[in-house]
Design a protein around this motif. Structure first.
Motif, PDB file in Angstrom:
ATOM      1  N   VAL A  46      64.394  74.881  47.501  1.00  0.00           N
ATOM      2  CA  VAL A  46      63.276  75.079  47.819  1.00  0.00           C
ATOM      3  C   VAL A  46      61.958  75.799  47.100  1.00  0.00           C
ATOM      4  O   VAL A  46      60.888  75.354  46.791  1.00  0.00           O
ATOM      5  N   GLY A  47      62.396  76.584  46.313  1.00  0.00           N
ATOM      6  CA  GLY A  47      61.704  77.378  45.375  1.00  0.00           C
ATOM      7  C   GLY A  47      61.271  76.445  44.057  1.00  0.00           C
ATOM      8  O   GLY A  47      60.077  76.296  43.841  1.00  0.00           O
ATOM      9  N   ALA A  48      62.257  75.642  43.712  1.00  0.00           N
ATOM     10  CA  ALA A  48      62.160  74.612  42.726  1.00  0.00           C
ATOM     11  C   ALA A  48      61.092  73.493  43.007  1.00  0.00           C
ATOM     12  O   ALA A  48      60.208  73.238  42.413  1.00  0.00           O
ATOM     13  N   LEU A  49      61.278  72.995  44.223  1.00  0.00           N
ATOM     14  CA  LEU A  49      60.365  72.150  44.890  1.00  0.00           C
ATOM     15  C   LEU A  49      58.894  72.434  44.964  1.00  0.00           C
ATOM     16  O   LEU A  49      58.185  71.720  44.841  1.00  0.00           O
ATOM     17  N   SER A  50      58.677  73.630  45.417  1.00  0.00           N
ATOM     18  CA  SER A  50      57.653  74.100  45.587  1.00  0.00           C
ATOM     19  C   SER A  50      56.827  74.410  44.262  1.00  0.00           C
ATOM     20  O   SER A  50      55.674  74.055  44.223  1.00  0.00           O
ATOM     21  N   SER A  51      57.570  74.658  43.325  1.00  0.00           N
ATOM     22  CA  SER A  51      56.902  74.883  42.212  1.00  0.00           C
ATOM     23  C   SER A  51      56.446  73.417  41.545  1.00  0.00           C
ATOM     24  O   SER A  51      55.316  73.436  40.865  1.00  0.00           O
ATOM     25  N   THR A  53      52.504  72.356  40.249  1.00  0.00           N
ATOM     26  CA  THR A  53      52.165  71.815  39.058  1.00  0.00           C
ATOM     27  C   THR A  53      51.618  70.330  39.162  1.00  0.00           C
ATOM     28  O   THR A  53      50.733  70.292  38.307  1.00  0.00           O
ATOM     29  N   ILE A  54      52.008  69.543  39.829  1.00  0.00           N
ATOM     30  CA  ILE A  54      51.411  68.067  40.194  1.00  0.00           C
ATOM     31  C   ILE A  54      50.080  68.451  40.677  1.00  0.00           C
ATOM     32  O   ILE A  54      48.984  67.637  40.335  1.00  0.00           O
ATOM     33  N   ARG A  55      49.852  69.281  41.722  1.00  0.00           N
ATOM     34  CA  ARG A  55      48.519  69.456  42.339  1.00  0.00           C
ATOM     35  C   ARG A  55      47.540  69.981  41.080  1.00  0.00           C
ATOM     36  O   ARG A  55      46.531  69.509  41.086  1.00  0.00           O
ATOM     37  N   MET A  81      47.950  69.352  37.925  1.00  0.00           N
ATOM     38  CA  MET A  81      47.515  68.217  36.844  1.00  0.00           C
ATOM     39  C   MET A  81      46.694  67.394  37.387  1.00  0.00           C
ATOM     40  O   MET A  81      45.822  66.864  36.911  1.00  0.00           O
ATOM     41  N   GLY A  82      46.786  67.095  38.741  1.00  0.00           N
ATOM     42  CA  GLY A  82      45.607  66.255  39.343  1.00  0.00           C
ATOM     43  C   GLY A  82      44.285  66.883  39.177  1.00  0.00           C
ATOM     44  O   GLY A  82      43.325  66.046  39.104  1.00  0.00           O
ATOM     45  N   LYS A  83      44.156  68.166  39.343  1.00  0.00           N
ATOM     46  CA  LYS A  83      42.910  68.770  39.055  1.00  0.00           C
ATOM     47  C   LYS A  83      42.513  68.670  37.674  1.00  0.00           C
ATOM     48  O   LYS A  83      41.106  68.281  37.630  1.00  0.00           O
ATOM     49  N   ASP A  84      43.238  68.800  36.799  1.00  0.00           N
ATOM     50  CA  ASP A  84      42.859  68.802  35.585  1.00  0.00           C
ATOM     51  C   ASP A  84      42.405  67.198  35.092  1.00  0.00           C
ATOM     52  O   ASP A  84      41.407  67.224  34.339  1.00  0.00           O
ATOM     53  N   THR A  85      43.152  66.498  35.599  1.00  0.00           N
ATOM     54  CA  THR A  85      42.793  64.972  35.419  1.00  0.00           C
ATOM     55  C   THR A  85      41.259  64.592  35.925  1.00  0.00           C
ATOM     56  O   THR A  85      40.403  64.056  35.345  1.00  0.00           O
ATOM     57  N   ALA A  86      41.228  65.110  37.397  1.00  0.00           N
ATOM     58  CA  ALA A  86      39.873  65.027  37.803  1.00  0.00           C
ATOM     59  C   ALA A  86      38.729  65.596  36.976  1.00  0.00           C
ATOM     60  O   ALA A  86      37.545  64.769  36.837  1.00  0.00           O
TER      61      ALA A  86
END
Length: 52
Positions: free
Chosen positions: A16-21, A25-27, A29-34
């Protein structure tokens, strides 16, 4: 609680900890791309105005 159950519970918490991390990270990266797209569009508008 026996050892097998304790190991299973610990494994669930680690998963669960790994998946939340990964989600954070993906969120990010999305903000950086935007932000990159916005900056590129702004630069394009600036160049277009300067060319007039």
């Amino acid at each position: 609680m026996n050892t097998k159950k304790l190991v299973a519970v610990a494994a669930v918490f680690v998963a669960v900890g790994a998946l939340s991390s990964c989600g954070n990270t993906i969120r990010g990266m999305g903000k950086d791309t935007a932000n990159t797209v916005n900056a590129t569009q702004s630069a394009g508008h600036t160049v277009a105005k300067a060319a007039k």
